[in-house]
Structures are given as structure tokens and as C-alpha cells.
Scaffold this active site. Structure first.
Site, PDB file in Angstrom:
ATOM      1  CE  LYS A   3      12.514  16.222   5.414  1.00 44.84           C
ATOM      2  NZ  LYS A   3      13.938  15.867   5.374  1.00 44.84           N
TER       3      LYS A   3
ATOM      4  NE  ARG B  35      14.464  19.246   8.056  1.00 42.14           N
ATOM      5  CZ  ARG B  35      13.292  19.284   8.687  1.00 42.14           C
ATOM      6  NH1 ARG B  35      12.674  20.435   8.876  1.00 42.14           N
ATOM      7  NH2 ARG B  35      12.734  18.173   9.087  1.00 42.14           N
TER       8      ARG B  35
ATOM      9  N   GLY C 159      18.257   7.012   1.387  1.00 38.42           N
ATOM     10  CA  GLY C 159      19.260   6.772   0.347  1.00 38.42           C
ATOM     11  C   GLY C 159      19.736   8.083  -0.233  1.00 38.42           C
TER      12      GLY C 159
ATOM     13  CG  MET D 179      23.124  14.870   1.861  1.00 33.73           C
ATOM     14  SD  MET D 179      23.357  16.643   1.769  1.00 33.73           S
ATOM     15  CE  MET D 179      22.160  17.200   2.965  1.00 33.73           C
TER      16      MET D 179
ATOM     17  NE  ARG E 216       7.039  11.189   6.874  1.00 34.89           N
ATOM     18  CZ  ARG E 216       8.294  10.806   6.790  1.00 34.89           C
ATOM     19  NH1 ARG E 216       9.046  11.164   5.791  1.00 34.89           N
ATOM     20  NH2 ARG E 216       8.809  10.033   7.726  1.00 34.89           N
TER      21      ARG E 216
ATOM     22  CG  HIS F  10       7.926 -23.812 -13.975  1.00 32.84           C
ATOM     23  ND1 HIS F  10       8.275 -24.385 -12.775  1.00 32.84           N
ATOM     24  CD2 HIS F  10       6.887 -24.527 -14.451  1.00 32.84           C
ATOM     25  CE1 HIS F  10       7.485 -25.429 -12.551  1.00 32.84           C
ATOM     26  NE2 HIS F  10       6.635 -25.538 -13.557  1.00 32.84           N
TER      27      HIS F  10
ATOM     28  NE  ARG G 134      -0.484 -20.674 -16.646  1.00 30.21           N
ATOM     29  CZ  ARG G 134      -0.647 -19.685 -15.763  1.00 30.21           C
ATOM     30  NH1 ARG G 134      -1.226 -19.917 -14.597  1.00 30.21           N
ATOM     31  NH2 ARG G 134      -0.222 -18.466 -16.044  1.00 30.21           N
TER      32      ARG G 134
ATOM     33  NE  ARG H  71      -2.902 -22.199 -21.606  1.00 28.98           N
ATOM     34  CZ  ARG H  71      -1.843 -21.571 -21.101  1.00 28.98           C
ATOM     35  NH1 ARG H  71      -1.600 -20.325 -21.458  1.00 28.98           N
ATOM     36  NH2 ARG H  71      -1.060 -22.152 -20.238  1.00 28.98           N
TER      37      ARG H  71
ATOM     38  CD  GLU I 105      -0.775 -17.045 -25.965  1.00 29.49           C
ATOM     39  OE1 GLU I 105      -0.156 -16.860 -24.905  1.00 29.49           O
ATOM     40  OE2 GLU I 105      -1.334 -18.114 -26.251  1.00 29.49           O
TER      41      GLU I 105
ATOM     42  CB  SER J  12      -8.276 -14.670 -22.675  1.00 32.15           C
ATOM     43  OG  SER J  12      -7.568 -14.432 -21.484  1.00 32.15           O
TER      44      SER J  12
ATOM     45  N   GLY K 229      -3.107 -12.885 -23.547  1.00 41.69           N
ATOM     46  CA  GLY K 229      -2.034 -13.535 -22.797  1.00 41.69           C
ATOM     47  C   GLY K 229      -0.853 -12.585 -22.823  1.00 41.69           C
ATOM     48  CB  THR K 230      -0.252  -9.415 -21.051  1.00 38.41           C
ATOM     49  OG1 THR K 230      -0.564  -9.916 -19.755  1.00 38.41           O
ATOM     50  CG2 THR K 230      -1.436  -8.708 -21.639  1.00 38.41           C
ATOM     51  CG  ASN K 231       2.646 -13.880 -18.686  1.00 38.60           C
ATOM     52  OD1 ASN K 231       2.443 -12.794 -18.180  1.00 38.60           O
ATOM     53  ND2 ASN K 231       2.342 -15.017 -18.102  1.00 38.60           N
ATOM     54  CG  ASP K 232       3.638 -16.468 -24.606  1.00 40.17           C
ATOM     55  OD1 ASP K 232       4.873 -16.595 -24.727  1.00 40.17           O
ATOM     56  OD2 ASP K 232       2.895 -17.365 -24.175  1.00 40.17           O
TER      57      ASP K 232
ATOM     58  CB  CYS L 138      -5.531 -15.088 -18.641  1.00 38.62           C
ATOM     59  SG  CYS L 138      -4.843 -15.612 -20.203  1.00 38.62           S
TER      60      CYS L 138
ATOM     61  CE1 TYR M 113     -11.104 -12.969 -17.887  1.00 39.13           C
ATOM     62  CE2 TYR M 113     -13.001 -12.509 -19.284  1.00 39.13           C
ATOM     63  CZ  TYR M 113     -11.860 -13.243 -19.007  1.00 39.13           C
ATOM     64  OH  TYR M 113     -11.449 -14.232 -19.860  1.00 39.13           O
TER      65      TYR M 113
HETATM   66  P1  ADP Z   1      14.787  13.108   7.598  1.00 41.13           P
HETATM   67  O1  ADP Z   1      14.146  13.314   6.269  1.00 41.13           O
HETATM   68  O2  ADP Z   1      15.833  12.067   7.609  1.00 41.13           O
HETATM   69  O3  ADP Z   1      13.785  13.002   8.701  1.00 41.13           O
HETATM   70  P2  ADP Z   1      15.149  15.808   8.477  1.00 41.13           P
HETATM   71  O4  ADP Z   1      15.480  16.867   7.518  1.00 41.13           O
HETATM   72  O5  ADP Z   1      13.745  15.746   8.916  1.00 41.13           O
HETATM   73  O6  ADP Z   1      15.627  14.433   7.852  1.00 41.13           O
HETATM   74  O7  ADP Z   1      16.121  16.047   9.698  1.00 41.13           O
HETATM   75  C1  ADP Z   1      16.747  15.115  10.508  1.00 41.13           C
HETATM   76  C2  ADP Z   1      16.597  15.501  11.980  1.00 41.13           C
HETATM   77  O8  ADP Z   1      17.054  16.807  12.224  1.00 41.13           O
HETATM   78  C3  ADP Z   1      15.161  15.458  12.429  1.00 41.13           C
HETATM   79  O9  ADP Z   1      15.091  14.910  13.718  1.00 41.13           O
HETATM   80  C4  ADP Z   1      14.753  16.891  12.423  1.00 41.13           C
HETATM   81  O10 ADP Z   1      13.728  17.155  13.326  1.00 41.13           O
HETATM   82  C5  ADP Z   1      16.043  17.587  12.840  1.00 41.13           C
HETATM   83  N1  ADP Z   1      16.074  18.950  12.318  1.00 41.13           N
HETATM   84  C6  ADP Z   1      16.010  19.322  11.023  1.00 41.13           C
HETATM   85  N2  ADP Z   1      16.009  20.646  10.890  1.00 41.13           N
HETATM   86  C7  ADP Z   1      16.070  21.159  12.146  1.00 41.13           C
HETATM   87  C8  ADP Z   1      16.083  22.472  12.674  1.00 41.13           C
HETATM   88  N3  ADP Z   1      16.001  23.543  11.884  1.00 41.13           N
HETATM   89  N4  ADP Z   1      16.168  22.627  14.005  1.00 41.13           N
HETATM   90  C9  ADP Z   1      16.231  21.538  14.817  1.00 41.13           C
HETATM   91  N5  ADP Z   1      16.221  20.279  14.384  1.00 41.13           N
HETATM   92  C10 ADP Z   1      16.134  20.067  13.053  1.00 41.13           C
HETATM   93 MG    MG Z   2      12.439  14.127   9.199  1.00 45.93          MG
HETATM   94 MG    MG Z   3       1.042 -17.974 -23.526  1.00 42.25          MG
END
Ligand code: ADP
Ligand code: MG
Ligand code: MG
Length: 905
Positions: free
Chosen positions: A25, A94, A103, A105, A338, A455, A561, A617, A751, A770, A772-775, A838, A858
Site C-alpha cells: 500500500k 492503515r 487477517g 489489523m 495496486r 493414498h 504404477r 514401474r 528414492e 527417476s 521418487g521424491t515422496n519416499d 516422478c 523432465y
Molecule cells: P484495506 O487494506 O482493508 O483496504 P485501507 O487502509 O485501504 O484498508 O482502508 C480502509 C478504507 O478506508 C478504504 O475504503 C479506504 O479508502 C479508506 N481510507 C483509508 N485512508 C483514508 C483516508 N486518509 N481518507 C479517507 N478514506 C480513507
Molecule cells: Mg484498501
Molecule cells: Mg516410492
């Protein structure tokens, strides 16, 4: 080096190439600001180095001072101060790692508001409602994200306020109630944390930054990285940016836009837009969004400006981009861009389209590098559409695709149900060769135990059937299974996602796999690139599998096999007769029956692969795999008693029982104690090859001895094979001319670590290797391939003890080292030695890179992974990992044109 960089900082290279430091970002915000000079609200990025140092030893020295200075610069640019009671500057905080990572913040918006500055904001904007709405959003976000307070406590109060006001929209809540909410929210915070809501903007900022750092190691982020194979030590960057407000009034709004359609790849902008809204409102689905086209009617100049920006972004990034933008009182601001995520279908279309587009002028090589194995998988296999379904259980995604069916818990029941016309998912604690008919009848397979080379996994991949294995939470008993208290009974519907390793209750909607025309275009380019460098073969055991593999572009079979041929229902009793034989005559008779059956199988395979090499084999698994389960028979003996046949089988099974069958009497060792077996197989094979010659075909046969550990062992096996070849040729009265039309090589699997180390001497007796990378993986790590993945692998991955599951991605250091040694020592003895792999790794892109670099000729993988391997092989060539070996490979083929001259050395 400093920790903090303004968006307009002058870096030595384009910021977009500095994702390691700035995160995705931050790098792109800097690129848009300083290179493209687009309208971006000013701000600064705290680099990933600060996060890494925070993880090691806590808040880094000097960071506070750097942030304070950056804040002053920002305040100067904006002409406002954060926390100013009369006209406050607000910022967003952000998170943003190198790879985008749900996942971690979330973003905190409106930071800098407190009981005083909110009044200033109200006065400055002459909009009290807006100011207090922003403040209550900030307290709730900060409370939930930074202070870990359950969000529904805030939501419940907001809902109550809306009810009181008789409105359903956030914007309809009157200012008195908003003031009340701000108060009530602060009390929630105080109750949970024992402290008042932080009023000091410095403290707010520090708390938010620290929360971003800490979220890098949160359980959801760690789990996501394991799944997506992102290293744990990268750390995240933090972006602090001046707020702009799409929620000011009806001349404001916010939206997300793609420069082309990320689902189909169609050209032309695509996206959603909301008037008078902030941040996440667009994606949260709170209000109905409008398509970007609607922007044209309401804000024609901004629409035109946005499209011009899209064109510039595409030309600059030379790819499809996704963006976030906000309009504040008629002025457009870009908040993020992005290179956009896309479906497999869109990826293929865009890559091929962009090769022909003037503004982008992608080369074919660049186009190839933009396609991933996952993109190809998406168009090859059916997938679940949407992502709303709740996951019942997780396991390993062992064979990709989506399957929906009714649960059956035994192979017989599954088969019977499929015969009645039902769609079936076979659920077993693990599968064995005895379950194969049920697996064949099923749409998908789910097991509670076993790993990626179990298996169930290997068989399912061979057939392209979706499978999830090692779903350890499953408790199977009788005609139902439970997961954490949820009972699923025989006949209930479940949905199995073999791509992601998840299991859902009920029937989740599926979209069919369908390869667009660009699929062939891309793979055609891939084949041109890898020609003469790295071949791709398939692992296939039957004629139809071989034909399917050839359709997917396989250039031969790298592993057939032969044991799978013994497991067909009509064959198993004969195999058992052979094992149980009490006289040589009985054994002879059984072998004879098997020979006839195998000959027909071989004819089918050689016909499907005519003119291409087929590696057969000889029998590999321990014989007890062909015998019934001793435990089941023991139970039956104790309860209803055994028939005479069953007691004989039971005795045999007990006799052949081994404590560690994977390290026991299998592979060539079996040949040593039952030499008639291999002779029979070779005879059947040679007869089949001669049949093919008689039919005008061109069979190319490679006979492969499994599990060899020494030259002596291979020399002995080779002597049986050569003897059987001579015998077969004599018995069929083949002429020299006929023999000349077929090619036969004799080689071995590598293997075990010893075989790799002693490859020099083993090559004296081998025409090809050949791996046999599992074994080889199992024996190099000492990891039981049937047990460790369910038990300990996840702990090893989460704690970073292993970077990858070595059964999925070949271990480049240990196992890879053995492969490199084996290649080097084998070719030192015999420069023309043909070498392939293989194991299941043969279809994994990262492993293919390792093999390409080791100089293999190969790779071989299951038929449905052949396209992925073709692409990955081309990518390995483009990455410069290989050296051309076209002429050498050809001369190796020529030198072995005649079976006899080759085998009588
Ligand atoms: P994510 O990675 O989850 O997209 P962002 O950091 O992009 O998180 O932000 C979440 C939301 O907040 C997005 O819709 C983004 O456009 C908005 N946002 C982030 N920073 C600003 C800002 N400075 N002004 C207005 N909106 C913002
Ligand atoms: Mg975003
Ligand atoms: Mg084997």
C-alpha cells in the site's frame, strides 16, 4: 536508514519496487504521489524495518521522534494540526504488508478526534452531525481494532439509537443521539480497559501504530501466511495519511474501481460507488452501491478524470489495477492502487490481450510470468462460486476442485449410492487400495487422516477428483461423523473444496471448470519456451488416464504404477491366490492369469502414448497391501467367524505383517524374494510392445525398478529384466526388424538417500533415473508420509520450523541437495543418463524450479497438473534456471534405439 518515509520522499528507485520496505500500500501511495503526481492525500509510511525491530525487542528507539517529525511535516503541508481544538487535522492509520493480507489489523479512520477537537471540526465544517458521526465511528473503530473490544457492543447501541430515531440509515441519526452515543461508547471503552478513552492524539497514534505491528503476529494473520506461503519474518508497514471525507454531503462519495473487469478480463472500467459515504461503506454492503457508470451521470468531470487516471495507471503498471478513491465536495482523491487480483479466466485473457495492446506491449515472456498454477487450476476444475458458506472442517487441499454430494462412509455404500444415481462424497478415516471402487464412484473424497502423498491424495489427483485429506477434527463412527459436536449422517449433503482444503455443510453452488481460448495460447507459448530444456510427462496407470494426460499436453508417462492394475476387482483375487500359493504350480498359474491381464493394460497405455516414452514401474508396494485388513478380520473372527477363504487370507495377512511396511519388503526387495513376479510383468510388457509394433505403432518403453539402494541390487534386477526380454522375444518369435521398431531402456528410481549418494555406481547399471521424491522426502526427514502432516505439520509451519510442507514443495536444501548430488554423480558415470522426477512434487511450480536448476530432463505429475507443470517449466526457463540440453537428450534417445544392443552391454 530512517524508519519513516513521506509519500513524496525521493527514493533511489521507483517506490513501487520497494514493497519490501514500504509494504504494497505504502509503495503504491508513494508511486502515485511522487511519480504519477496523482491527487493523493499526503501522509507517511513507517517501513517494515520498524515492525521487524518491534517484533524482536519492542518499540524501536528513535521511532517516536521520527513519527513526531513526520507528523509536523504533514501538519505543515495540510495547514492544520492533529488534535487542534479549533480546526483539527484527522488521519487514517492503515496497515500494509508486502503482500496484501486479510487477517491483519484493519484501518482506523478519523484518528485525532477527541472531546475538544470534535467541537472544532463541527464549527469548521459547520456540520455538527458530520463531526459527531465521525467521532463515534472513530471511538468504535479504535475500540474494536486497537483495544480489542467486541464490535457488537458498539453496534447494539447504534441499532438502538436508530430505532429510537425511527430511521434505518446511519445518516438519519440526529446529532443529540450521536452525542449520546459518543458518551456511551466511551463508557464501554472504560469498562473494558479500566481506563478512559485516550484523548491525547499522540497516545492515539502510538496505540494504533503498535496495534498494526502486533497484528502481524495475530493468529488470523499467521494462519493466512501459512496458507498463502508468505514468510513470517517480513513484517508490515504502517501508513498514516490525512483524511479526506466522502461522507461530507451529497457532492461527496467513495468508491472502488478496476481498470478492467477482474472476473472476466473484459476491457473497460469496472467498479462500485456510493454517494455520501466513508471508507468501508462500499464493501460492507450496508447500502446498495451504484456501478461506476452512474458516476458519469452525477459527476461527469470526475468520471472523466478517473478514467484518465485509470489509463495512466494501466500504462504505468502495465497491468490491470484496482483503486480506491474518494470524492470530497467535488474533488477527486486517490487513496490506493495496486495491480489487481483476478480470476484465472481474467488472468489468461488479460495476459494474452495485453501482448497485443500498444499502451502495454507485454512480451510473451512477461505474459507467461503473470499466470500462476492457481489461475490454470481455476479454469481446469469446477470451483465454488461465492465464499459465504461456513466451514465445517479444514484439512489439506489434496486435489483441487469443488465437489458436492451425499456422505457415504464405506466404499461399497458409496458405489451402491452412485449406481442409484446419487452424487456421492466418500468420507473415510483414510483410504486404502480396497476403497478404490468407492473413490471412483464419488464426486469427491474426504479423509480424517493422511497427508498430501497419502493414498487418497495420490489417487484423487490422478483422476482429477476433488479431495480434502487429513481433516483431523472428523470423528467417524458407524454411519455418521461428527465435527465439534455437529453430526453429519450418511446421506447428508456436504461440499468439499479440494482447492482450499475446506468442507462445508449442504450444497454450495458450483461453477463449472471451462478453459477459455487463451488457455491454449498461453500453454503454446510455454511449450515454445521450455522446448529443449525441460519436458513434462504424466503419472498415469491406465489407457484412459494416459489418453487424458496426452490431451493435457503430456510428452510421455514418467510413472505407470503397475500395482494399480492389480487392484481392479477381477484382479485382486488372483493376486491373493499368488501370495497364498502353497506350491510353485499354484503360483505359476496365478502369475499366468495376471500376465494376460497386464498385457492388455500395457497395450492400452502404449497405444495412448504411441511414439512417446512410457516409464513402467515394476511392482512397488508391500504385498500386504493386497491382503485384507488384519484388524477387521480379527474382529470378524471373534464375532461372526471366518469362512475358510477368509481364514486363509487372515493367516497370510498375519504372515506378511510388518511393523514398518514403508521400510519393509517392497519395491525391488519384493522382487528379490518373489522373482517370478517381475519376470511376469516384463514379459507382459514386451508382448504388449510387440503387439503395438505389429499394429504399426512405435512403443517406447522404459522399465523402472523401484527402491534400489545399490549397484548390486540393480544389476540383479536388470538381469531378470533382460532375461525376461530375451525370453519374451524368443517366445513370440519376434524378428530383428520388429525389435528395431521398439525402444527399451532399463533404469531405476532414486528414492532413498543411499541411492542418491551412490548414484555414481548405480548409473553403471541404469539407462535412466527417476527421483521418487515422496519416499526420498520421507526418508531424508524421517517423516512418515502417512502420519506427520495431520499431526505436527501445522505446528511446524506456524512456528516457522519448516518454511513449507516438504511433501508439497520439495525441500530445496536437504532433499534438493540429494537430487543435485544424484544428478551430478549419475551423469559423471553416464553422461547420457536421462533423469526425471516422478514424485508428487513434479506438479508443484516451486519444486519444478528446484528440479530445473538441478538439471533434470523432465518432470512427471498427475494428468490434471500437466498444464501447470508446462507453465512452471517455462517460468523456470525464463528465470534462467536451466541450460538447453536438446541435442544431448536426442543423442541419448538414439543410442538406445534397439532394445537388444542396449540391454546386452
Ligand atoms: P484495506 O487494506 O482493508 O483496504 P485501507 O487502509 O485501504 O484498508 O482502508 C480502509 C478504507 O478506508 C478504504 O475504503 C479506504 O479508502 C479508506 N481510507 C483509508 N485512508 C483514508 C483516508 N486518509 N481518507 C479517507 N478514506 C480513507
Ligand atoms: Mg484498501
Ligand atoms: Mg516410492
Amino acid at each position: 536508514m530512517p524508519f519513516v518515509f513521506d509519500f513524496d520522499h525521493t527514493h533511489r528507485k521507483p517506490p513501487m519496487e520497494m514493497k519490501d520496505l514500504l509494504g504494497g500500500k505504502g509503495a503504491n501511495l508513494a508511486e502515485m504521489t511522487s511519480v504519477l503526481e496523482l491527487p493523493v492525500p499526503p501522509g507517511f509510511t513507517i517501513g517494515t524495518t520498524a515492525c521487524r525491530s518491534y517484533m524482536e525487542q519492542g518499540w524501536p528507539d528513535g521511532l517516536t521522534a521520527e513519527v513526531a517529525k513526520a507528523r509536523l511535516r504533514l501538519e505543515k503541508k495540510m495547514g492544520k494540526r492533529i488534535g487542534d481544538p479549533s480546526d483539527p487535522l484527522l488521519v487514517s492509520v492503515r496497515s500494509g504488508a508486502k503482500f496484501s493480507m486479510p487477517g491483519m489489523m484493519d484501518t482506523v479512520l478519523n484518528l485525532g478526534l477527541n472531546d475538544h477537537s470534535v467541537e472544532g471540526l463541527a464549527k469548521q465544517t459547520d456540520d455538527e452531525r458530520f463531526a459527531f458521526d465521525s467521532y463515534r465511528r472513530f471511538i468504535a473503530m479504535y475500540g474494536r481494532i486497537v483495544l480489542d473490544i467486541p464490535g457488537d457492543e458498539f453496534d447494539a447501541l447504534l441499532d438502538a439509537a436508530k430505532e429510537l430515531a425511527g430511521t434505518t440509515s446511519d445518516a438519519g441519526v440526529p446529532v443529540e443521539l450521536l452525542r449520546y452515543l459518543v458518551d456511551a461508547y466511551q463508557q464501554i471503552v472504560e469498562r473494558h480497559t479500566g481506563k478512559p478513552f485516550p484523548q491525547d492524539p499522540d497516545q492515539q497514534l502510538r496505540g494504533a501504530i503498535e496495534a498494526v505491528f502486533a497484528s502481524w503476529d495475530g493468529p488470523r494473520a499467521v494462519a493466512y501466511r501459512v496458507r498463502e506461503r508468505i514468510p513470517h519474518d517480513l513484517g508490515t508497514a504502517v501508513n498514516v495519511q490525512a483524511m479526506v471525507f466522502g461522507n461530507r454531503d451529497d457532492t461527496s462519495g467513495t468508491g472502488v474501481g478496476f481498470t478492467r473487469d477482474p472476473a472476466t478480463g473484459a476491457t473497460g472500467e469496472y467498479g462500485d460507488f456510493l454517494v455520501n459515504a466513508q471508507g468501508e461503506d462500499v464493501v460492507a454492503g450496508i447500502r446498495n452501491t451504484e456501478p461506476l457508470a452512474a458516476l458519469k451521470d452525477q459527476f461527469p468531470t470526475i468520471h472523466a478524470e478517473l478514467l484518465a487516471i485509470f489509463a495512466r495507471l494501466e500504462g504505468h503498471y502495465r497491468d490491470m489495477c484496482d483503486t480506491e478513491f474518494t470524492i470530497e465536495q467535488g474533488k477527486l482523491w486517490m487513496l490506493q492502487t495496486r495491480v489487481g487480483k483476478r480470476t484465472g479466466r481474467a488472468a489468461l485473457k488479460m495476459a494474452v490481450d495485453m501482448v497485443g495492446e500498444k499502451a502495454i506491449k507485454l512480451s510473451k515472456e512477461e505474459a507467461l510470468d503473470r499466470i500462476t498454477g492457481e489461475h490454470l487450476e481455476q479454469v481446469l476444475h469446477p470451483q465454488f462460486s461465492g465464499s459465504g458458506a461456513t466451514v465445517l472442517a479444514r484439512g489439506l487441499g489434496a486435489s483441487p476442485g469443488a465437489a458436492v454430494g451425499r456422505v457415504y462412509l464405506t466404499a461399497d455404500d458409496a458405489q451402491a449410492a452412485a449406481e442409484r444415481g446419487e452424487k456421492v462424497v466418500l468420507v473415510r478415516s483414510e483410504t486404502s487400495p480396497e476403497d478404490v471402487h468407492g473413490m471412483l464412484a464419488a464426486e469427491g473424497i474426504l479423509t480424517a487422516r493422511g497427508g498430501l502423498v497419502s493414498h487418497a491424495a495420490v489417487v484423487a489427483r490422478g483422476w482429477g477428483k476433488p479431495a480434502v485429506v487429513g481433516a483431523e477434527a472428523l470423528r467417524i463412527s458407524g454411519s455418521s461423523f461428527t465435527v465439534d459436536g455437529t453430526v453429519v449422517k450418511e446421506g447428508d449433503w456436504i461440499s468439499v473444496d479440494g482447492t482450499h482444503g475446506t468442507v462445508m455443510l449442504g450444497q454450495v453452488p458450483v461453477t463449472a471448470g471451462e478453459t477459455p481460448p487463451e488457455f491454449e495460447t498461453i500453454l503454446g507459448w510455454a511449450d515454445q519456451v521450455r522446448a529443449g530444456h525441460l519436458g513434462v510427462r504424466a503419472n498415469a496407470d491406465t489407457g484412459p488416464d494416459a489418453a487424458n494426460a496426452r490431451r493435457h499436453g503430456a510428452e510421455g508417462i514418467g510413472l505407470c504404477r503397475t500395482e494399480h492394475m492389480f487392484l481392479a476387482e477381477d484382479r485382486l483375487p488372483v493376486v491373493r491366490r499368488m501370495i497364498l500359493a502353497s506350491t510353485p504350480e499354484e503360483e505359476e498359474q496365478a502369475l499366468e492369469a495376471l500376465r494376460v491381464a497386464q498385457r492388455a493394460d500395457f497395450v492400452d497405455i502404449l497405444e495412448a502414448m504411441d511414439g512417446l516414452p512410457v516409464t513402467i514401474r515394476l511392482l512397488d508396494p508391500p504385498l500386504h497391501e493386497f491382503l485384507p485388513d488384519t484388524q477387521e478380520l480379527a474382529i470378524k473372527e471373534a464375532t461372526s467367524g471366518l469362512t475358510e477363504e477368509e481364514s486363509r487370507l487372515y493367516e497370510a495377512a498375519k504372515t506378511w505383517h510388518e511393523f514398518n511396511p514403508m521400510l519393509g519388503t517392497r519395491g525391488v526387495r519384493l522382487g528379490v524374494i518373489k522373482p517370478g513376479l517381475y519376470a511376469m510383468q516384463v514379459r507382459a510388457l514386451m508382448e504388449a510392445a510387440l503387439d503395438r509394433v505389429a499394429a504399426g505403432g512405435h512403443p517406447i518403453v522404459e522399465i523402472m525398478i523401484p527402491l534400489t539402494v545399490s549397484r548390486e541390487e540393480l544389476a540383479l534386477a536388470r538381469s531378470w529384466v533382460e532375461g525376461a526380454i530375451t525370453e519374451a522375444l524368443a517366445a513370440t518369435g519376434a524378428t530383428g526388424a520388429e525389435e528395431g521398431k521398439m525402444e527399451v531402456l532399463i533404469g531405476t528410481m532414486i528414492e532413498t538417500p543411499r541411492a542418491a549418494l551412490r548414484a555414481g555406481e548405480i548409473a553403471e547399471e541404469a539407462d535412466f533415473f527417476s527421483f521418487g521424491t515422496n519416499d526420498l522426502t520421507q526418508m531424508t526427514f524421517g517423516f512418515s508420509r502417512d502420519d506427520v502432516e495431520g499431526r505436527m505439520m501445522s505446528a511446524y509451519l506456524e512456528q516457522g520450523l519448516l518454511k513449507r510442507n516438504p511433501f508439497e514443495v520439495v525441500d530445496p536444501d536437504g532433499v534438493g541437495e540429494l537430487v543435485r548430488l544424484g544428478v551430478e554423480r549419475g551423469r559423471a558415470t553416464r553422461p547420457t543418463l536421462k533423469i526425471g522426477v516422478c514424485g508428487e512434487h513434479g506438479g508443484d511450480p516451486e519444486s519444478i524450479a528446484t528440479f530445473a536448476a538441478a538439471g533434470l530432463d523432465y518432470v512427471s505429475c498427475s494428468p490434471f497438473r500437466v498444464p501447470i507443470a508446462r507453465l512452471a517449466a517455462a517460468q523456470a526457463v525464463l528465470a534462467g534456471l536451466t541450460t538447453a540440453k536438446g541435442p544431448k537428450a536426442k543423442s541419448a534417445g538414439k543410442a538406445t534405439a534397439k532394445a537388444k544392443s542396449k540391454t546386452k552391454r
